[in-house]
Motif scaffolding. Sequence first.
Motif, PDB file in Angstrom:
ATOM      1  N   SER A  37      18.774  48.640  12.001  1.00  0.00           N
ATOM      2  CA  SER A  37      19.106  49.652  11.191  1.00  0.00           C
ATOM      3  C   SER A  37      18.442  49.328   9.922  1.00  0.00           C
ATOM      4  O   SER A  37      18.686  48.072   9.504  1.00  0.00           O
ATOM      5  CB  SER A  37      20.584  50.237  11.289  1.00  0.00           C
ATOM      6  N   ILE A  39      20.177  50.263   5.989  1.00  0.00           N
ATOM      7  CA  ILE A  39      21.154  50.924   4.980  1.00  0.00           C
ATOM      8  C   ILE A  39      20.949  50.480   3.607  1.00  0.00           C
ATOM      9  O   ILE A  39      20.402  49.620   3.419  1.00  0.00           O
ATOM     10  CB  ILE A  39      22.337  50.293   5.586  1.00  0.00           C
ATOM     11  N   TRP A  49      23.357  55.121   5.527  1.00  0.00           N
ATOM     12  CA  TRP A  49      22.482  54.863   6.452  1.00  0.00           C
ATOM     13  C   TRP A  49      21.241  55.559   6.567  1.00  0.00           C
ATOM     14  O   TRP A  49      21.173  56.691   6.294  1.00  0.00           O
ATOM     15  CB  TRP A  49      23.240  55.282   7.874  1.00  0.00           C
ATOM     16  N   SER A  62      18.067  59.420   8.887  1.00  0.00           N
ATOM     17  CA  SER A  62      18.865  60.372   8.366  1.00  0.00           C
ATOM     18  C   SER A  62      18.200  61.759   7.829  1.00  0.00           C
ATOM     19  O   SER A  62      17.190  61.563   7.436  1.00  0.00           O
ATOM     20  CB  SER A  62      19.524  59.587   7.073  1.00  0.00           C
ATOM     21  N   ASP A 100      22.501  46.944  14.971  1.00  0.00           N
ATOM     22  CA  ASP A 100      23.617  47.937  15.553  1.00  0.00           C
ATOM     23  C   ASP A 100      23.880  47.712  16.859  1.00  0.00           C
ATOM     24  O   ASP A 100      23.018  47.356  17.734  1.00  0.00           O
ATOM     25  CB  ASP A 100      22.943  49.553  15.280  1.00  0.00           C
ATOM     26  N   TRP A 106      26.207  55.381  16.557  1.00  0.00           N
ATOM     27  CA  TRP A 106      25.573  54.351  15.738  1.00  0.00           C
ATOM     28  C   TRP A 106      26.691  53.975  14.729  1.00  0.00           C
ATOM     29  O   TRP A 106      27.642  54.240  14.771  1.00  0.00           O
ATOM     30  CB  TRP A 106      24.225  54.636  15.170  1.00  0.00           C
ATOM     31  N   GLY A 107      26.361  52.956  13.773  1.00  0.00           N
ATOM     32  CA  GLY A 107      27.138  52.650  12.852  1.00  0.00           C
ATOM     33  C   GLY A 107      27.883  51.537  12.900  1.00  0.00           C
ATOM     34  O   GLY A 107      28.804  51.180  11.971  1.00  0.00           O
ATOM     35  N   TYR A 109      27.884  47.680  13.035  1.00  0.00           N
ATOM     36  CA  TYR A 109      27.087  46.443  12.732  1.00  0.00           C
ATOM     37  C   TYR A 109      27.559  45.202  13.078  1.00  0.00           C
ATOM     38  O   TYR A 109      28.560  45.126  12.525  1.00  0.00           O
ATOM     39  CB  TYR A 109      26.304  46.582  11.301  1.00  0.00           C
TER      40      TYR A 109
END
Length: 122
Positions: A37, A39, A49, A62, A100, A106-107, A109
């Motif tokens: 990912s 961020i 994100w 996104s 991830d 997701w989200g 880490y």
Amino acid sequence: QVQLQESGPGLVKPSQTLSLTCTVSGASITTNSYYWSWIRQVPGKGLEWMGIITYSGTTYYSPSLKSRTSISRDTSKNQFTLQLTSVTPEDTAVYYCARDVMTTGWGDYDYWGQGTQVTVSS
């Protein structure tokens, strides 16, 4: 130990393309257990994100950034990259890459890079 390291120019001019590379060590970006990912954190705001690339190379972005964002990878170098086009000063932020753990939505880490400051300015 898994390590992620962001690299790339720290200064980008408005309207140009921001390009960053995340180099991964201690784990393969093709292992079918993780997503990778990007961020960012804009000064004074929370984490945002940007998108992911899966172990198979599929990308998701996104909605607010999709039109300007591209994530790719170089499996031979165990790297994945971020390109953000048409940047403005509002894109000034600390940019992070992270692993991830593939939970729903997701989200989550488990490893992060240290982050790299990118300033958009003429």
